[in-house]
Design an enzyme around this catalytic site. Sequence first.
Site, short mmCIF file in Angstrom:
data_model
loop_
_atom_site.label_atom_id
_atom_site.label_comp_id
_atom_site.label_asym_id
_atom_site.label_seq_id
_atom_site.Cartn_x
_atom_site.Cartn_y
_atom_site.Cartn_z
N GLU A 142 -15.49 5.65 2.24
CA GLU A 142 -15.51 6.42 0.99
C GLU A 142 -16.54 5.90 0.00
O GLU A 142 -17.19 6.69 -0.69
CB GLU A 142 -14.12 6.44 0.36
CG GLU A 142 -13.12 7.21 1.21
CD GLU A 142 -11.73 7.26 0.61
OE1 GLU A 142 -11.58 7.81 -0.49
OE2 GLU A 142 -10.79 6.71 1.23
N HIS A 164 -5.98 -5.08 24.63
CA HIS A 164 -5.50 -4.32 25.79
C HIS A 164 -6.30 -3.05 26.03
O HIS A 164 -5.92 -2.24 26.86
CB HIS A 164 -4.01 -4.00 25.60
CG HIS A 164 -3.17 -5.24 25.46
ND1 HIS A 164 -2.60 -5.87 26.53
CD2 HIS A 164 -2.87 -5.99 24.37
CE1 HIS A 164 -1.94 -6.95 26.11
NE2 HIS A 164 -2.10 -7.04 24.80
N LYS A 221 -9.99 19.68 0.47
CA LYS A 221 -8.82 20.04 -0.35
C LYS A 221 -9.00 21.43 -0.96
O LYS A 221 -8.04 22.21 -1.03
CB LYS A 221 -8.60 18.98 -1.44
CG LYS A 221 -8.04 17.66 -0.90
CD LYS A 221 -7.70 16.66 -2.00
CE LYS A 221 -7.09 15.39 -1.44
NZ LYS A 221 -6.74 14.38 -2.44
N SER A 260 -3.91 6.12 -1.72
CA SER A 260 -2.58 5.83 -2.25
C SER A 260 -1.69 5.22 -1.16
O SER A 260 -1.00 4.22 -1.38
CB SER A 260 -1.94 7.10 -2.81
OG SER A 260 -2.65 7.57 -3.93
N SER A 268 -3.13 11.40 -7.74
CA SER A 268 -3.30 12.68 -8.46
C SER A 268 -1.96 13.37 -8.70
O SER A 268 -1.83 14.17 -9.61
CB SER A 268 -4.19 13.61 -7.66
OG SER A 268 -3.58 13.88 -6.40
C1 F6R Z 1 -10.14 9.06 -3.07
C2 F6R Z 1 -9.19 8.55 -2.08
C3 F6R Z 1 -8.43 9.51 -1.21
C4 F6R Z 1 -7.11 9.95 -1.87
C5 F6R Z 1 -6.33 10.90 -0.96
C6 F6R Z 1 -4.95 11.22 -1.51
O1 F6R Z 1 -10.62 8.02 -3.87
O2 F6R Z 1 -9.06 7.37 -1.93
O3 F6R Z 1 -8.20 8.89 0.04
O4 F6R Z 1 -6.34 8.81 -2.15
O5 F6R Z 1 -7.07 12.07 -0.77
O6 F6R Z 1 -5.00 11.62 -2.85
P1 F6R Z 1 -3.97 11.02 -3.90
O7 F6R Z 1 -4.19 9.53 -3.85
O8 F6R Z 1 -4.37 11.62 -5.21
O9 F6R Z 1 -2.62 11.43 -3.45
#
Ligand code: F6R
Length: 365
Positions: A236, A252, A346, A58, A101
């Site tokens: 990823e 550098h 997470k 994101s 999310s």
């Molecule tokens: C998974 C991805 C992760 C999420 C990150 C934050 O496809 O790209 O890098 O983007 O863990 O999660 P969100 O985007 O849901 O805030």
Amino acid sequence: MSELDLPEVLAIDRAGLIDGLASSVETFDQARAGAEALDIPFSPDVVKDVLICGMGGSAIAGDLVTTLYYERLRHPVQVHRGYYLPGWAGPDTLHLLLSYSGETEETLTAAMQALERESPALGVTSGGKIESWYGEHGVPVLKIPGGLQPRMALLHMLVPTVVFLSRLGIIPEQTADLDAARDAIGAAIDAYGPDRPTEANTAKQLALRLADGVPLIYGSEVTAGIANRWKCQFNENAKQPSFHAILPELNHNEIVGFEQAGAFGEQARVVILKDPRQHRQIERRIALTRDIIKPGVADIITLEGEGDTPLARLMDLVILGDYVSLYTACLRRVDPEPVDSIGTLKKGLATTGNQRLQAGESGSI
Ligand code: F6R
């Protein structure tokens, strides 16, 4: 003909991420229309600076925009990843919260602090607490479709970021640039999509050169954010170590490391992303960098996006990188969709608890 032209090799992409890219023009239209229609209840005059808050797939929209428009920004814009907001963020700071999310801990912490500091805010999310908290507090939220991997929803984050900053006068008016970017996306899908055979497909050719090594992606100025996007997509999608660095800074320090690269040099595949808008010294630095690191790395590839505007060329390179990383996953025989390590982390954080965050309490957690 290469193995990337065989449907059975691409079939490891069980969730259909490769096929999903084919609808990127429709996604772009949907994201643009949603962002243009969103009611922004505060005047552009109250915004003195901007924090784009998010993580991972994101937050990358923030990197792409801040590096692309850097010398055209009319107010300071910074990407914020992490917990504590900078001390200067206050009631004149627009907080643009990006979380696919709506449940990402660091972004939620930033969201709470933005509320506490009575800052103007906008959210982009498919749901979660960003939607519910901000809904309760009357903060405008652009609701985007769910069910995607966040990193594959990039256009749902990137296009609204461009539209919002343009509507608020932070960057110049973008109507024509967005139109050109839309065309570039269509052309990129045609050029790099799975139906185009390897001999005429730059994305498949690059995947074949990069799948066995460690891609080191170098960007500069307008391509700096794209380099980070490529690196993250290799990590990823292809479950592959990959790193990025930025010119001129890498001149550098990083170039010296290739003097004695040892076994790592055999793995190192350098991809340099350039753009005609870059400072002319960058062009000279790229040529010199290539010469200097060549003995220490296995491959060096220089790429430039197709398109008439910086945003169009950015879209071309982003879509190219998405396809390359997905084809690389197929060559490495890994399903590009799952990101188990992120999920495990997470879950671990959720069980060890951030109770106040779960309860939507104070931002000083
Ligand atoms: C998974 C991805 C992760 C999420 C990150 C934050 O496809 O790209 O890098 O983007 O863990 O999660 P969100 O985007 O849901 O805030």
